[in-house]
Design a protein around this motif. Structure first.
Motif, PDB file in Angstrom:
ATOM      1  N   LEU A   9       0.843  -1.200   0.000  1.00 50.56           N
ATOM      2  CA  LEU A   9       0.000   0.000   0.000  1.00 50.56           C
ATOM      3  C   LEU A   9       0.877   1.247   0.000  1.00 50.56           C
ATOM      4  N   ALA A  10       0.731   2.056  -1.060  1.00 51.05           N
ATOM      5  CA  ALA A  10       1.553   3.260  -1.225  1.00 51.05           C
ATOM      6  C   ALA A  10       0.689   4.412  -1.710  1.00 51.05           C
ATOM      7  N   ALA A  11      -0.491   4.562  -1.102  1.00 50.97           N
ATOM      8  CA  ALA A  11      -1.482   5.482  -1.653  1.00 50.97           C
ATOM      9  C   ALA A  11      -1.786   6.699  -0.788  1.00 50.97           C
ATOM     10  N   GLY A  12      -1.375   6.707   0.475  1.00 54.30           N
ATOM     11  CA  GLY A  12      -1.801   7.765   1.385  1.00 54.30           C
ATOM     12  C   GLY A  12      -1.164   9.115   1.118  1.00 54.30           C
ATOM     13  N   ALA A  13      -1.743  10.145   1.740  1.00 60.99           N
ATOM     14  CA  ALA A  13      -1.268  11.514   1.534  1.00 60.99           C
ATOM     15  C   ALA A  13       0.008  11.809   2.307  1.00 60.99           C
ATOM     16  N   GLY A  14       0.270  11.072   3.380  1.00 63.63           N
ATOM     17  CA  GLY A  14       1.458  11.352   4.199  1.00 63.63           C
ATOM     18  C   GLY A  14       1.414  12.741   4.808  1.00 63.63           C
ATOM     19  N   SER A  15       0.250  13.132   5.305  1.00 64.22           N
ATOM     20  CA  SER A  15       0.034  14.521   5.726  1.00 64.22           C
ATOM     21  C   SER A  15       0.835  14.907   6.966  1.00 64.22           C
ATOM     22  N   ARG A  16       1.301  13.951   7.762  1.00 62.99           N
ATOM     23  CA  ARG A  16       2.082  14.276   8.961  1.00 62.99           C
ATOM     24  C   ARG A  16       3.542  14.578   8.635  1.00 62.99           C
ATOM     25  N   PHE A  17       3.959  14.281   7.427  1.00 65.76           N
ATOM     26  CA  PHE A  17       5.351  14.480   7.042  1.00 65.76           C
ATOM     27  C   PHE A  17       5.546  15.908   6.559  1.00 65.76           C
ATOM     28  N   ALA A  18       6.423  16.657   7.218  1.00 71.53           N
ATOM     29  CA  ALA A  18       6.579  18.083   6.939  1.00 71.53           C
ATOM     30  C   ALA A  18       7.719  18.390   5.975  1.00 71.53           C
ATOM     31  N   GLY A  19       8.240  17.379   5.307  1.00 76.31           N
ATOM     32  CA  GLY A  19       9.345  17.599   4.381  1.00 76.31           C
ATOM     33  C   GLY A  19       8.889  18.240   3.086  1.00 76.31           C
ATOM     34  N   SER A  20       9.848  18.475   2.207  1.00 74.80           N
ATOM     35  CA  SER A  20       9.569  19.163   0.935  1.00 74.80           C
ATOM     36  C   SER A  20       8.981  18.246  -0.110  1.00 74.80           C
ATOM     37  N   GLU A  21       8.954  16.958   0.159  1.00 76.28           N
ATOM     38  CA  GLU A  21       8.395  15.991  -0.781  1.00 76.28           C
ATOM     39  C   GLU A  21       7.566  14.976  -0.013  1.00 76.28           C
ATOM     40  N   HIS A  22       6.832  14.155  -0.733  1.00 76.30           N
ATOM     41  CA  HIS A  22       6.041  13.115  -0.090  1.00 76.30           C
ATOM     42  C   HIS A  22       6.967  12.160   0.662  1.00 76.30           C
ATOM     43  N   LYS A  23       6.511  11.665   1.795  1.00 78.87           N
ATOM     44  CA  LYS A  23       7.379  10.832   2.635  1.00 78.87           C
ATOM     45  C   LYS A  23       7.866   9.588   1.906  1.00 78.87           C
ATOM     46  N   LEU A  24       7.064   9.028   1.014  1.00 72.45           N
ATOM     47  CA  LEU A  24       7.474   7.815   0.309  1.00 72.45           C
ATOM     48  C   LEU A  24       8.603   8.071  -0.681  1.00 72.45           C
ATOM     49  N   LEU A  25       8.786   9.340  -1.051  1.00 70.89           N
ATOM     50  CA  LEU A  25       9.853   9.711  -1.971  1.00 70.89           C
ATOM     51  C   LEU A  25      11.094  10.238  -1.255  1.00 70.89           C
ATOM     52  N   ALA A  26      10.989  10.428   0.060  1.00 75.86           N
ATOM     53  CA  ALA A  26      12.134  10.904   0.844  1.00 75.86           C
ATOM     54  C   ALA A  26      13.242   9.856   0.813  1.00 75.86           C
ATOM     55  N   THR A  27      14.478  10.308   0.870  1.00 76.15           N
ATOM     56  CA  THR A  27      15.622   9.417   0.705  1.00 76.15           C
ATOM     57  C   THR A  27      16.111   8.848   2.030  1.00 76.15           C
ATOM     58  N   LEU A  28      16.239   7.527   2.064  1.00 78.05           N
ATOM     59  CA  LEU A  28      16.877   6.841   3.183  1.00 78.05           C
ATOM     60  C   LEU A  28      18.357   6.686   2.884  1.00 78.05           C
ATOM     61  N   PRO A  29      19.198   6.757   3.894  1.00 79.27           N
ATOM     62  CA  PRO A  29      20.633   6.548   3.660  1.00 79.27           C
ATOM     63  C   PRO A  29      20.928   5.100   3.297  1.00 79.27           C
ATOM     64  N   ALA A  30      22.093   4.885   2.712  1.00 81.83           N
ATOM     65  CA  ALA A  30      22.516   3.523   2.399  1.00 81.83           C
ATOM     66  C   ALA A  30      22.591   2.693   3.674  1.00 81.83           C
ATOM     67  N   ALA A  31      22.213   1.414   3.557  1.00 75.81           N
ATOM     68  CA  ALA A  31      22.311   0.474   4.666  1.00 75.81           C
ATOM     69  C   ALA A  31      23.328  -0.604   4.295  1.00 75.81           C
ATOM     70  N   ASP A  32      23.466  -1.609   5.150  1.00 72.88           N
ATOM     71  CA  ASP A  32      24.481  -2.637   4.924  1.00 72.88           C
ATOM     72  C   ASP A  32      24.373  -3.261   3.538  1.00 72.88           C
ATOM     73  N   ASP A  33      23.148  -3.538   3.114  1.00 72.98           N
ATOM     74  CA  ASP A  33      22.962  -4.242   1.845  1.00 72.98           C
ATOM     75  C   ASP A  33      22.155  -3.447   0.827  1.00 72.98           C
ATOM     76  N   ARG A  34      21.942  -2.150   1.084  1.00 65.63           N
ATOM     77  CA  ARG A  34      21.110  -1.356   0.193  1.00 65.63           C
ATOM     78  C   ARG A  34      21.760  -0.005  -0.076  1.00 65.63           C
ATOM     79  N   PRO A  35      21.565   0.537  -1.284  1.00 67.75           N
ATOM     80  CA  PRO A  35      22.040   1.891  -1.575  1.00 67.75           C
ATOM     81  C   PRO A  35      21.098   2.916  -0.957  1.00 67.75           C
ATOM     82  N   ALA A  36      21.509   4.181  -0.983  1.00 63.90           N
ATOM     83  CA  ALA A  36      20.565   5.242  -0.620  1.00 63.90           C
ATOM     84  C   ALA A  36      19.407   5.187  -1.606  1.00 63.90           C
ATOM     85  N   GLU A  37      18.179   5.282  -1.096  1.00 62.77           N
ATOM     86  CA  GLU A  37      17.006   5.126  -1.959  1.00 62.77           C
ATOM     87  C   GLU A  37      15.778   5.672  -1.244  1.00 62.77           C
TER      88      GLU A  37
END
Length: 206
Positions: A9-37
């Motif tokens: 499910l990736a449909a909500g408005a994410g209204s509590r997220f105060a960033g400049s973009e939708h929370k689902l598009l915000a970037t997570l840092p790279a992890a042990d087995d994943r790039p920044a994404e």
């Protein structure tokens, strides 16, 4: 025919997220087995690597399709389904996913959220492979996602609202099977949540 369909499910408005973009598009840092994404990309990748052969991503307020690492799902069929009724609540997205599963002849859906990027592939796989009309992942005894729903309970789901399968589990506890999982069901709802991830960038969890 595909017996089991995974629904992200990736449909909500994410209204509590105060960033400049939708929370689902915000970037997570790279992890042990994943790039920044993007948040949605991390959640999708974990699902895609679970071994479930058919994945439906339900979108609404924002189109996340462009950020999803589809190549991570080399052994799965991936569909993007837009929910035009996303603003009415999460249940409309659950029903959109179930509707597609029904069209495909599936007898079971496994549902998770795109803002929970620390739900591990093993959790998706464990819930998908467990018997029971309703199967829910638990983390240190706490219920979370994903949740599997057999076809015989789809008609029991509420028509609308934001509770997803929680109402169904409260009303029919006798149908619920719990499966202990590793990982974390913590979601990213706010910029503070995102900062916690950024401060723990060496792991795949907040």
């Amino acid at each position: 025919m595909t017996d089991v369909i995974a629904v992200l499910l990736a449909a909500g408005a994410g209204s509590r997220f105060a960033g400049s973009e939708h929370k689902l598009l915000a970037t997570l840092p790279a992890a042990d087995d994943r790039p920044a994404e993007a948040v949605a990309a991390r959640a999708f990748s974990n699902l895609a690597r679970s071994g479930i052969e058919h994945v439906v991503v339900v979108t609404g307020a924002v189109d996340v399709g462009a950020v999803l690492p589809i190549t991570d799902a080399a052994n799965a069929t991936v569909e993007i389904v837009h929910n035009p009724r996303w603003a009415t609540g999460q249940m409309s997205s659950v029903r959109a996913g179930i509707s597609r599963a029904r069209d495909l002849g599936a007898r079971r859906v496994v549902i998770g959220l795109a803002d929970q990027p620390a739900v591990e592939p093993a959790a998706w796989n464990a819930v998908a492979g467990s018997g029971g009309a309703i199967v829910v992942a638990t983390y240190d005894g706490r219920r979370g996602n994903p949740v599997a729903l057999a076809a015989e309970v789809w008609s029991l789901l509420p028509e609308e609202g934001d509770e997803g399968a929680r109402t169904l589990m409260r009303l029919h506890p006798e149908l619920v099977v719990e499966v202990a999982c590793s990982g974390s069901p913590d979601d990213i709802d706010t910029t503070e949540d995102l900062r916690r991830w950024q401060n723990n960038s060496s792991t795949n969890s907040p």
